[in-house]
Design a protein around this motif. Structure first.
Motif, PDB file in Angstrom:
ATOM      1  N   VAL A  61      35.408  29.809  39.046  1.00  8.30           N
ATOM      2  CA  VAL A  61      36.011  29.158  40.211  1.00  8.30           C
ATOM      3  C   VAL A  61      36.884  30.151  40.975  1.00  8.30           C
ATOM      4  N   ALA A  62      36.750  30.149  42.287  1.00  8.36           N
ATOM      5  CA  ALA A  62      37.638  30.882  43.190  1.00  8.36           C
ATOM      6  C   ALA A  62      38.237  29.847  44.143  1.00  8.36           C
ATOM      7  N   ARG A  63      39.575  29.833  44.256  1.00  6.05           N
ATOM      8  CA  ARG A  63      40.227  28.809  45.073  1.00  6.05           C
ATOM      9  C   ARG A  63      41.144  29.455  46.106  1.00  6.05           C
ATOM     10  N   TRP A  64      40.908  29.092  47.365  1.00  8.66           N
ATOM     11  CA  TRP A  64      41.749  29.447  48.483  1.00  8.66           C
ATOM     12  C   TRP A  64      42.444  28.163  48.940  1.00  8.66           C
ATOM     13  N   PRO A  65      43.423  28.242  49.838  1.00  6.65           N
ATOM     14  CA  PRO A  65      44.070  27.006  50.307  1.00  6.65           C
ATOM     15  C   PRO A  65      43.111  26.030  50.988  1.00  6.65           C
ATOM     16  N   ASP A  66      42.046  26.536  51.646  1.00  9.35           N
ATOM     17  CA  ASP A  66      41.157  25.657  52.403  1.00  9.35           C
ATOM     18  C   ASP A  66      39.811  25.368  51.733  1.00  9.35           C
ATOM     19  N   ARG A  67      39.530  26.005  50.571  1.00  8.22           N
ATOM     20  CA  ARG A  67      38.242  25.767  49.914  1.00  8.22           C
ATOM     21  C   ARG A  67      38.287  26.213  48.459  1.00  8.22           C
TER      22      ARG A  67
END
Length: 170
Positions: free
Chosen positions: A71-77
């Motif tokens: 999993v890679a998580r950014w604020p928008d996705r």
């Protein structure tokens, strides 16, 4: 530009770069997750709720699987690479099984609170192995907005392949 203004601009440039660098250097949060769904779980869910993976006439398909997600998580996705391996079983005889698996990407679009509002999937959602041959049962790309429903879908799943799964377990 005046010499004084140029000097001030040049003097402030390293400070501006230093402040901007951490923001641009920060990447997504990365983590791994995994979980299993056993044949015992599938049997219990089938008996309690009728949950199954499809009907083959005289029996239904039950499944088990082990899932690994990167999993890679950014604020928008949030982007999940999903890999799973497991089996299809006949509900009439759970000693009979065939291998199934998948390898695809799932992208969740997140609102400002971090809640998902849309999802995109693409890749090999499911394959089976019958007589030492891999048959694709579900592959493609689809998009879904939780408020409005499907945006687009090009998944390919053939009834003939699903029938081959039923016949292999009959």
């Amino acid at each position: 530009m005046s010499p004084t203004r140029s000097a001030v601009t040049l003097a402030l440039l390293p400070l501006a770069l230093a402040v901007a660098a951490p923001a641009s250097a920060s990447g997504p949060e990365h983590f791994e997750t995994s979980f299993s769904y056993t044949l015992a779980d599938a049997v219990a869910d089938y008996q309690a709720f009728g949950d199954n993976a499809g009907s083959c006439g005289d029996f239904v398909l039950l499944v088990d699987f082990d899932v690994q997600r990167s999993v890679a998580r950014w604020p928008d996705r949030e982007v999940r690479h999903v890999h799973y391996i497991g089996h299809f079983y006949s509900s009439a005889d759970t000693s009979r099984s065939i291998v199934r698996g998948g390898d695809f990407n799932l992208t969740l679009s997140l609102d400002s609170s971090g809640a998902p509002y849309a999802v995109t999937r693409s890749g090999l959602f499911e394959y089976v192995e019958i007589d030492n041959r891999r048959l694709v049962t579900h592959v493609g790309h689809d998009e879904l907005d939780f408020a409005t429903g499907p945006i687009s879908a090009t998944p390919k799943a053939g009834d003939a392949v699903r029938q081959a799964v039923c016949e292999a377990l009959d």
